[in-house]
Scaffold this motif. Structure first.
Motif, PDB file in Angstrom:
ATOM      1  N   GLY A 133      15.550  -5.219   2.302  1.00  0.00           N
ATOM      2  CA  GLY A 133      15.107  -3.871   1.972  1.00  0.00           C
ATOM      3  C   GLY A 133      14.339  -3.259   3.115  1.00  0.00           C
ATOM      4  N   SER A 134      14.217  -1.932   3.093  1.00  0.00           N
ATOM      5  CA  SER A 134      13.522  -1.209   4.162  1.00  0.00           C
ATOM      6  C   SER A 134      12.366  -0.377   3.610  1.00  0.00           C
ATOM      7  CB  SER A 134      14.504  -0.280   4.878  1.00  0.00           C
ATOM      8  OG  SER A 134      15.624  -0.994   5.319  1.00  0.00           O
ATOM      9  N   SER A 135      11.940  -0.696   2.372  1.00  0.00           N
ATOM     10  CA  SER A 135      10.899   0.148   1.768  1.00  0.00           C
ATOM     11  C   SER A 135       9.926  -0.609   0.878  1.00  0.00           C
ATOM     12  CB  SER A 135      11.566   1.249   0.929  1.00  0.00           C
ATOM     13  OG  SER A 135      12.307   0.670  -0.133  1.00  0.00           O
ATOM     14  N   ASN A 136      10.137  -1.906   0.707  1.00  0.00           N
ATOM     15  CA  ASN A 136       9.348  -2.742  -0.196  1.00  0.00           C
ATOM     16  C   ASN A 136       9.432  -2.270  -1.645  1.00  0.00           C
ATOM     17  OD1 ASN A 136       6.580  -4.814   0.791  1.00  0.00           O
ATOM     18  ND2 ASN A 136       7.661  -4.824  -1.158  1.00  0.00           N
ATOM     19  N   GLU A 137      10.622  -1.797  -2.015  1.00  0.00           N
ATOM     20  CA  GLU A 137      10.850  -1.407  -3.413  1.00  0.00           C
ATOM     21  C   GLU A 137      11.716  -2.408  -4.163  1.00  0.00           C
ATOM     22  OE1 GLU A 137      11.281   3.219  -3.820  1.00  0.00           O
ATOM     23  OE2 GLU A 137      12.041   2.648  -1.850  1.00  0.00           O
ATOM     24  N   GLY A 142       7.276  -5.427  -7.969  1.00  0.00           N
ATOM     25  CA  GLY A 142       7.079  -3.975  -7.904  1.00  0.00           C
ATOM     26  C   GLY A 142       6.813  -3.517  -6.486  1.00  0.00           C
ATOM     27  N   PRO A 143       6.931  -2.197  -6.246  1.00  0.00           N
ATOM     28  CA  PRO A 143       6.775  -1.675  -4.887  1.00  0.00           C
ATOM     29  C   PRO A 143       5.341  -1.745  -4.379  1.00  0.00           C
ATOM     30  CG  PRO A 143       7.088   0.125  -6.446  1.00  0.00           C
ATOM     31  CD  PRO A 143       7.244  -1.147  -7.224  1.00  0.00           C
ATOM     32  N   VAL A 144       5.206  -1.844  -3.068  1.00  0.00           N
ATOM     33  CA  VAL A 144       3.894  -1.728  -2.422  1.00  0.00           C
ATOM     34  C   VAL A 144       3.674  -0.253  -2.110  1.00  0.00           C
ATOM     35  CG1 VAL A 144       2.558  -2.318  -0.346  1.00  0.00           C
ATOM     36  CG2 VAL A 144       4.066  -4.010  -1.368  1.00  0.00           C
ATOM     37  N   LYS A 145       2.448   0.210  -2.309  1.00  0.00           N
ATOM     38  CA  LYS A 145       2.125   1.588  -1.930  1.00  0.00           C
ATOM     39  C   LYS A 145       1.514   1.574  -0.535  1.00  0.00           C
ATOM     40  CE  LYS A 145       0.864   3.128  -6.568  1.00  0.00           C
ATOM     41  NZ  LYS A 145      -0.294   3.469  -7.416  1.00  0.00           N
ATOM     42  N   SER A 146       1.914   2.522   0.280  1.00  0.00           N
ATOM     43  CA  SER A 146       1.299   2.654   1.601  1.00  0.00           C
ATOM     44  C   SER A 146      -0.124   3.187   1.440  1.00  0.00           C
ATOM     45  CB  SER A 146       2.108   3.641   2.461  1.00  0.00           C
ATOM     46  OG  SER A 146       1.396   3.929   3.646  1.00  0.00           O
TER      47      SER A 146
END
Length: 495
Positions: A133-137, A142-146
């Motif tokens: 992946g290229s977005s950590n989704e 679950g996704p990481v928030k920047s």
């Protein structure tokens, strides 16, 4: 004590090392400051597991070493570890459900090297499942928030991937530095998105032993850090030859930190015309021109070069990487470890475990990989992609043979985007994020991403430097020039 405990997380690794040496604060105090910061930043979802007891135990051991005058290279420095690195007795799941409950009985070589140099483990960092992946989704957790946000907006942004947890944690100052891995840009792209420095070393510079495999001929471990000096310090400790990994190379690991700030006068920097893509944003092009000007001002010579096979790199990568992934991931069957679903017979159990255990993106890549390796398609796809790979490597070799010392390119086609913005119907749109980074993995070269400016919306943008094999030292030299000209970028705290 010169530094108030609350400010300890603001120190770079180099500064923290100095403070520990001067006994301004202890390793335990430094670790406690990070543990408190991690607790306050849980909304970012950067860690999948926090390890306060283990961290404090390691910090106490570091304090004893410092007191005895036996401090090692990373004594007492608290680090985050990507969930792809095996950590003995602790959660190692590649952010996948299929490895549910897996705690290895062994330690990866890279993390062993870090602990041997006195580093402290804060916890395991979130990532795209199996680094795909290229977005950590794509993480099971679950996704990481920047930690970054667009000016005047509360929209949650991606930190990049697959080492999104590593990049977000370094940018949010909830670890002093982090381990990461890069198969097609997974160190450099998240570093560019978060205003951090990430270096993907030459293939074979760091051991892959004990790192969960995605694509074995492309994977390489490296650090994400706050600045070029910290990245140099970490890589020195991470890199080594390893008899357990036959692809690791027995070449002396130089003192990378010594090259930080050295003169770049007379170095020849190549600017590849093929990286000037159709429809490239004026912002990215402007950043690139600015980088060229900075290196020129520092005494480097700028030359135009051609890497003619660049346009084939992305499609070739998305054949080679899934092919190797489908082979590597065949070992996850629910029999010996990890998730096991019930089945009427063993084949049914395999199918049920894999169906429940792998996420959508991982399944997609396994299917692509199995297809391109299948009878009748092997020659048309996989073999052809490997030939293209050889041509890409040759392009770089011809440039280096002609006296080019390093190559300057953009790191990403844009700044960070919103969570959910590209993870929808068309996976190809997400894959295009790797357009500037995959060539480096295909050719096995070192590449570094350095923050070079902010977008019009106030988000970090990075430039990439690509070097000759095993010449990471030159990248640290050149990276320092960009860093000193661009300055440092820190996310404004909202979490």
């Amino acid at each position: 004590m010169d530094t108030p405990v609350t400010d300890l997380t603001a120190l770079t690794i180099a500064e923290a090392r100095k403070g520990l040496d001067a006994k301004d604060f202890s390793a335990t105090e430094l670790t406690k400051a990070y543990l408190a910061a991690m607790e306050a930043a849980r909304d970012l979802n950067a860690y999948v597991v926090e390890m306060p007891e283990k961290a404090l135990e390691m910090a106490a051991a570091s304090d004893a070493k410092i007191a005895a005058g036996e401090a090692r290279a990373l004594e007492g420095i608290p680090l985050g570890i990507k969930d792809l690195f095996a950590t003995e007795g602790f959660h190692t799941q590649a952010a996948s459900h299929i490895l549910d409950g897996f705690k290895p009985a062994y330690e990866s070589t890279v993390t062993s090297n870090l602990w041997a140099d006195g580093a402290v483990m804060l916890g395991k960092l979130n990532m795209d499942e199996f680094a795909m992946g290229s977005s950590n989704e794509t993480s099971y957790y679950g996704p990481v928030k920047s930690p970054w946000r667009k000016a005047g907006s509360n929209m949650a942004l991606v930190p990049g991937g697959s080492s999104g947890g590593s990049a977000a944690a370094v940018a949010a100052r909830i670890c002093a530095g982090a381990t990461a891995t890069d198969t097609g840009g997974s160190i450099r792209q998240p570093a560019a998105f978060t205003g951090t420095v990430g270096i993907k070393p030459t293939y074979g510079r760091c051991s892959r032993w004990g790192v969960v495999a995605f694509a074995s001929s492309l994977d390489q471990a490296g650090p994400i850090a706050r600045d070029v000096r910290d990245a140099a310090i970490l890589l020195k400790s991470m890199a080594s030859v390893d008899l357990k990994d036959t692809t690791s190379v027995d070449i002396e690991v130089p003192d990378y930190e010594a090259s930080v700030g050295q003169s770049v006068k007379g170095l020849k920097i190549g600017i590849p015309k093929e990286y000037r893509l159709d429809g490239m944003s004026a912002e990215i092009d402007g950043l690139w021109q600015q980088g060229i000007a900075w290196l020129k001002d520092a005494g480097a010579e700028i030359v135009d070069i051609s890497l003619p096979h660049t346009k084939y790199a992305l499609p070739a990568y998305y054949i080679v990487a899934p092919a190797e992934a489908s082979s590597n991931l065949a070992r996850y069957d629910g029999v010996r470890y990890g998730l096991r679903e019930k089945g009427t017979d063993i084949a049914d159990m395999y199918e049920n475990s894999r169906a429940a255990g792998f996420g959508e993106e991982v399944k997609r890549r396994i299917l692509i990989g199995t297809y391109v390796l299948s009878a009748g398609y092997y020659d048309a796809y996989y073999l052809k992609a490997q030939k293209v790979r050889t041509l890409i490597k040759r392009d770089f070799e011809l440039c280096f043979d002609a006296g080019v010392d390093a190559i300057l390119t953009p790191a990403t086609p844009s700044a960070a985007f919103g969570i959910g913005e590209k993870a929808g119907a068309d996976p190809v749109e997400m894959y295009l994020n790797d357009v500037f980074t995959v060539t480096v993995n295909m050719a096995g070269l070192p590449g570094i991403a350095v923050p070079a400016g902010l977008s019009g919306e106030g988000l970090p943008l990075g430039l990439q430097l690509i070097g000759r094999p095993f010449d990471e030292a030159t990248l640290f030299k050149l990276g320092t020039v960009i860093e000193q000209a661009a300055g440092h970028f820190t996310a404004e705290k909202w979490w």
